[in-house]
Design a protein around this motif. Structure first.
Motif, PDB file in Angstrom:
ATOM      1  N   ARG A   1      -5.749   2.565  17.428  1.00 30.50           N
ATOM      2  CA  ARG A   1      -6.574   1.371  17.590  1.00 30.50           C
ATOM      3  C   ARG A   1      -6.410   0.447  16.389  1.00 30.50           C
ATOM      4  O   ARG A   1      -6.282  -0.777  16.539  1.00 30.50           O
ATOM      5  CB  ARG A   1      -8.045   1.735  17.760  1.00 30.50           C
ATOM      6  N   LEU A   2      -6.407   1.019  15.192  1.00 29.52           N
ATOM      7  CA  LEU A   2      -6.277   0.215  13.985  1.00 29.52           C
ATOM      8  C   LEU A   2      -4.901  -0.442  13.904  1.00 29.52           C
ATOM      9  O   LEU A   2      -4.768  -1.588  13.477  1.00 29.52           O
ATOM     10  CB  LEU A   2      -6.518   1.089  12.753  1.00 29.52           C
TER      11      LEU A   2
ATOM     12  N   VAL B   1       0.834  -1.207   0.000  1.00 27.74           N
ATOM     13  CA  VAL B   1       0.000   0.000   0.000  1.00 27.74           C
ATOM     14  C   VAL B   1       0.866   1.253   0.000  1.00 27.74           C
ATOM     15  O   VAL B   1       0.650   2.183  -0.783  1.00 27.74           O
ATOM     16  CB  VAL B   1      -0.940  -0.004   1.220  1.00 27.74           C
ATOM     17  N   GLU B   2       1.850   1.291   0.889  1.00 25.27           N
ATOM     18  CA  GLU B   2       2.694   2.472   1.031  1.00 25.27           C
ATOM     19  C   GLU B   2       3.487   2.777  -0.236  1.00 25.27           C
ATOM     20  O   GLU B   2       3.608   3.933  -0.638  1.00 25.27           O
ATOM     21  CB  GLU B   2       3.668   2.277   2.201  1.00 25.27           C
ATOM     22  N   SER B   3       4.018   1.750  -0.860  1.00 26.48           N
ATOM     23  CA  SER B   3       4.930   1.984  -1.982  1.00 26.48           C
ATOM     24  C   SER B   3       4.241   2.050  -3.340  1.00 26.48           C
ATOM     25  O   SER B   3       4.741   2.704  -4.252  1.00 26.48           O
ATOM     26  CB  SER B   3       6.008   0.897  -2.014  1.00 26.48           C
TER      27      SER B   3
ATOM     28  N   LEU C   1      -6.387   5.953   5.882  1.00 25.28           N
ATOM     29  CA  LEU C   1      -6.660   5.275   4.627  1.00 25.28           C
ATOM     30  C   LEU C   1      -5.695   4.125   4.378  1.00 25.28           C
ATOM     31  O   LEU C   1      -6.062   3.128   3.757  1.00 25.28           O
ATOM     32  CB  LEU C   1      -6.639   6.276   3.475  1.00 25.28           C
ATOM     33  N   VAL C   2      -4.466   4.248   4.872  1.00 26.53           N
ATOM     34  CA  VAL C   2      -3.520   3.136   4.766  1.00 26.53           C
ATOM     35  C   VAL C   2      -4.066   1.914   5.486  1.00 26.53           C
ATOM     36  O   VAL C   2      -4.044   0.794   4.967  1.00 26.53           O
ATOM     37  CB  VAL C   2      -2.139   3.516   5.334  1.00 26.53           C
ATOM     38  N   HIS C   3      -4.565   2.121   6.702  1.00 26.63           N
ATOM     39  CA  HIS C   3      -5.139   1.014   7.460  1.00 26.63           C
ATOM     40  C   HIS C   3      -6.321   0.410   6.713  1.00 26.63           C
ATOM     41  O   HIS C   3      -6.488  -0.814   6.664  1.00 26.63           O
ATOM     42  CB  HIS C   3      -5.594   1.498   8.837  1.00 26.63           C
TER      43      HIS C   3
END
Length: 213
Positions: free
Chosen positions: A204-205, A65-67, A106-108
């Motif tokens: 929390r996520l 997701v990050e990259s 949004l990453v989570h």
């Protein structure tokens, strides 16, 4: 799956992937509909063939997701739209914190949604706009069961190429979905209150508790 999770499960079409681990630099002159079609097919093929993603390998999904996904999203523009009329009232530092926390949220959500990709097929619909600055790319996502889902993207042209700043599923735009809850929190406890809520939700996520949305 809640509406936000559904949207983001399908927004995997935003990523720029090839099967395997090699990435291709985006062509700044590539048309927005061509870009969405290309990366949609690449991402869906990669996600459904990756057993680690399918089984929910958190580390691999988060790194993916990050990259690969996030570089195609203009988070500052998306965040400013979600915060709405209160955005100019925030200090530069508060704006930076809002972008950081909204991005993390949004990453989570992306990470949780990625393992849901199975055998979806994406069909491109006639594009709206497509002028020098703005475009709305419309797609239809066929599923193994149920009716096809209408998934649209709003893009803007930048020096690096087209960037996504909003997504909709069957007419529900992501920015508008968050705008209501963000506005309510700002009215209740100000910009700092919203930042605090986002920070706590992300904690929390990160610990595996709670859901984004």
């Amino acid at each position: 799956m809640n509406p936000i999770r559904k949207i983001l499960a399908l927004v995997l079409a935003l990523a720029s992937l090839l099967p395997g681990v090699y990435a291709v630099a985006q062509d700044a002159n590539e048309a927005p509909d061509v870009l969405v079609k290309r990366i949609s097919e690449e991402v869906l093929n990669t996600a459904k063939d990756n057993k680690e993603i399918q089984t929910g390998n958190t580390g691999q999904i988060r790194a993916l997701v990050e990259s690969k996904i996030l570089p195609h999203v203009n988070f500052e523009h998306m965040t400013s739209l979600a915060v709405g009329s209160d955005w100019p009232k925030a200090t530069p530092e508060q704006q930076k914190q809002l972008v950081t926390e909204f991005r993390a949220l949004l990453v989570h959500t992306y990470s949780g949604a990625l393992s849901q990709v199975k055998n979806q097929q994406v069909t491109l619909k006639p594009m709206r706009g497509g002028d020098a600055k703005e475009a709305e790319v419309r797609t239809e996502v066929a599923q193994a069961r149920g009716e096809p889902i209408q998934l649209n993207y709003r893009l803007e042209k930048t020096a690096e190429g087209w960037k996504i700043y909003d997504i909709s599923i069957v007419g529900a735009w992501l920015v508008e979905t968050y705008k209501g809850s963000f506005g309510a929190e700002i009215t209740k406890s100000g910009i700092d209150g919203l930042i605090k809520v986002l920070v706590e939700k992300n904690k929390r996520l990160a610990s595996g508790a709670g859901k984004a949305g």
